[in-house]
Design a protein around this motif. Structure first.
Motif, PDB file in Angstrom:
ATOM      1  N   GLU A 142      -2.860  -0.302   8.932  1.00  0.00           N
ATOM      2  CA  GLU A 142      -2.257  -1.564   9.586  1.00  0.00           C
ATOM      3  C   GLU A 142      -2.745  -1.790  10.943  1.00  0.00           C
ATOM      4  OE1 GLU A 142       2.436  -3.261   9.968  1.00  0.00           O
ATOM      5  OE2 GLU A 142       1.665  -2.234   7.795  1.00  0.00           O
ATOM      6  N   ARG A 193       7.869   1.035  12.942  1.00  0.00           N
ATOM      7  CA  ARG A 193       7.315   2.213  12.544  1.00  0.00           C
ATOM      8  C   ARG A 193       5.949   2.982  11.962  1.00  0.00           C
ATOM      9  NH1 ARG A 193       8.431   7.136  10.448  1.00  0.00           N
ATOM     10  NH2 ARG A 193       8.103   7.983   8.274  1.00  0.00           N
ATOM     11  N   ASN A 194       5.452   1.750  11.609  1.00  0.00           N
ATOM     12  CA  ASN A 194       3.587   2.142  11.804  1.00  0.00           C
ATOM     13  C   ASN A 194       3.459   2.400  13.201  1.00  0.00           C
ATOM     14  OD1 ASN A 194       3.813   1.447   8.756  1.00  0.00           O
ATOM     15  ND2 ASN A 194       3.458  -0.230   8.634  1.00  0.00           N
ATOM     16  N   ASN A 228      -2.395   6.364   5.359  1.00  0.00           N
ATOM     17  CA  ASN A 228      -3.373   5.372   6.175  1.00  0.00           C
ATOM     18  C   ASN A 228      -3.280   3.877   6.023  1.00  0.00           C
ATOM     19  OD1 ASN A 228      -6.169   5.668   5.695  1.00  0.00           O
ATOM     20  ND2 ASN A 228      -6.424   5.171   3.536  1.00  0.00           N
ATOM     21  N   GLU A 229      -1.898   3.462   5.367  1.00  0.00           N
ATOM     22  CA  GLU A 229      -1.519   2.278   4.971  1.00  0.00           C
ATOM     23  C   GLU A 229      -0.984   1.950   5.710  1.00  0.00           C
ATOM     24  OE1 GLU A 229       2.790  -0.163   3.144  1.00  0.00           O
ATOM     25  OE2 GLU A 229       1.191   1.198   1.102  1.00  0.00           O
ATOM     26  N   ALA A 230      -0.134   3.133   7.490  1.00  0.00           N
ATOM     27  CA  ALA A 230       0.304   2.537   8.698  1.00  0.00           C
ATOM     28  C   ALA A 230      -0.591   2.600   9.184  1.00  0.00           C
ATOM     29  CB  ALA A 230       1.503   3.391   9.104  1.00  0.00           C
ATOM     30  N   LEU A 271       4.644  12.821   5.311  1.00  0.00           N
ATOM     31  CA  LEU A 271       4.231  11.487   4.685  1.00  0.00           C
ATOM     32  C   LEU A 271       3.087  11.954   3.710  1.00  0.00           C
ATOM     33  CD1 LEU A 271       4.199   9.376   8.053  1.00  0.00           C
ATOM     34  CD2 LEU A 271       5.950   9.270   6.644  1.00  0.00           C
ATOM     35  N   SER A 272       3.267  11.395   2.476  1.00  0.00           N
ATOM     36  CA  SER A 272       2.079  10.751   1.551  1.00  0.00           C
ATOM     37  C   SER A 272       0.664  10.500   1.991  1.00  0.00           C
ATOM     38  CB  SER A 272       3.183   9.727   0.409  1.00  0.00           C
ATOM     39  OG  SER A 272       2.776   8.667   0.679  1.00  0.00           O
ATOM     40  N   THR A 273      -0.487  10.279   1.956  1.00  0.00           N
ATOM     41  CA  THR A 273      -1.280  10.779   2.251  1.00  0.00           C
ATOM     42  C   THR A 273      -1.085   8.878   1.900  1.00  0.00           C
ATOM     43  OG1 THR A 273      -2.471  12.738   1.223  1.00  0.00           O
ATOM     44  CG2 THR A 273      -4.005  10.485   2.005  1.00  0.00           C
ATOM     45  N   PRO A 274      -1.646   8.075   0.818  1.00  0.00           N
ATOM     46  CA  PRO A 274      -1.592   6.387   0.705  1.00  0.00           C
ATOM     47  C   PRO A 274      -1.074   5.764   2.202  1.00  0.00           C
ATOM     48  CG  PRO A 274      -1.158   8.006  -1.381  1.00  0.00           C
ATOM     49  CD  PRO A 274      -1.091   8.449  -0.451  1.00  0.00           C
ATOM     50  N   TYR A 275       0.747   6.657   1.967  1.00  0.00           N
ATOM     51  CA  TYR A 275       1.727   5.832   3.144  1.00  0.00           C
ATOM     52  C   TYR A 275       0.561   6.377   4.322  1.00  0.00           C
ATOM     53  CZ  TYR A 275       5.995   4.669   5.338  1.00  0.00           C
ATOM     54  OH  TYR A 275       6.916   3.740   6.559  1.00  0.00           O
ATOM     55  N   ALA A 308      -1.597  14.334   6.852  1.00  0.00           N
ATOM     56  CA  ALA A 308       0.215  13.589   6.119  1.00  0.00           C
ATOM     57  C   ALA A 308       1.326  14.918   5.823  1.00  0.00           C
ATOM     58  CB  ALA A 308      -1.027  13.183   4.641  1.00  0.00           C
TER      59      ALA A 308
END
Length: 197
Positions: A133, A91-92, A128-130, A122-126, A117
Motif C-alpha cells: 500500500e 500504521r502502514n 505484504n499488504e502494508a 506480524l502475519s506475512t499477508p498483513y 513478518a
C-alpha cells in the motif's frame, strides 16, 4: 531545472537507508536559497565534468564525488528533524519503515517475506499488504531489489568473482544466484560488470 538519475547500486548505503525510509513519509523537501545556490553550483560543475570526462583521466572519480555530494544534500534535507516535524504517520508507514530498516540489516540472512513478518510479529499477508500500500511493491520485490542492488554495487566496485559475491549475499549456490540476477537485470553478472566498468 536539473534532473539527476543515479544507478541505485552507486548510492552510498547511508544515503540509501535514509532516502528509502523517509521518501515514503514526506512531501518533497524545500531548501533555503543559500543551499539551492550551492547545489546549483555542484550540478553545473557535474555537467561540465561529464562533458569533459573523456579528456580527463580523473573525470570518473570527480563525477562520482560530485554525485555523492549532491545526493548528500538531498539526504540531509530528508533527515533534518524539521522535515519530519508535525507529520503524523499511519500504521502502514511505520510498518514499511520498520521493514525497510530490518531489510538493510538482514538481507544477507533472510530472503523470504515470512522471515521479516516473524521479526516484526506480524502475519506475512498483513506485512505484504502494508508494504504494498505504501511503496507500491511487495515485500518479495524489495528483498530481491536489495540483493540485486548490492550485487551490482559489488560487481562495479570490487573484483570479487560471482561465486564470492553470491556467498557474501547469502547464496551457497552461485549458479542459482546468477540465474536470479540475470532474470532481474536481463544480463548476467559478468555481462553487467563488463557493461558498466
Amino acid at each position: 531545472m536539473h534532473v539527476l538519475v543515479v544507478e541505485p547500486s552507486l548510492v552510498q548505503a547511508t544515503y540509501k537507508e535514509v532516502l528509502d525510509q523517509y521518501f515514503l513519509v514526506h512531501d518533497p523537501v524545500s531548501m533555503n536559497a543559500k543551499k539551492l545556490r550551492t547545489l546549483d553550483h555542484c550540478l553545473l560543475f557535474l555537467t561540465e565534468t561529464l562533458s569533459h570526462d573523456a579528456l580527463n583521466p580523473c573525470g570518473r572519480h570527480i563525477t562520482r564525488g560530485l554525485v555523492d555530494a549532491i545526493l548528500g544534500f538531498f539526504t540531509q534535507e530528508y533527515f533534518m528533524p524539521e522535515a519530519r516535524a508535525g507529520k503524523k504517520e499511519g500504521r502502514n508507514i511505520v510498518i514499511t519503515r520498520q521493514f525497510k530498516s530490518l531489510l538493510f540489516k538482514h538481507y544477507k540472512q533472510f530472503k523470504k517475506p515470512s522471515d521479516y513478518a516473524v521479526l516484526m510479529r506480524l502475519s506475512t499477508p498483513y506485512l505484504n499488504e502494508a508494504v504494498k500500500e505504501i511503496s507500491g511493491n511487495t515485500v518479495s520485490y524489495w528483498i530481491q531489489k536489495m540483493i540485486i542492488t548490492e550485487a551490482k554495487r559489488l560487481l562495479y566496485f570490487t573484483d570479487w568473482t560471482v561465486k564470492e559475491i553470491a556467498i557474501d549475499l547469502g547464496y551457497d549456490d552461485h549458479a542459482y544466484f546468477s540465474r536470479l540476477f540475470t532474470l532481474a537485470e536481463e544480463v548476467s553478472p559478468i555481462g553487467y560488470r563488463k557493461r558498466h566498468r
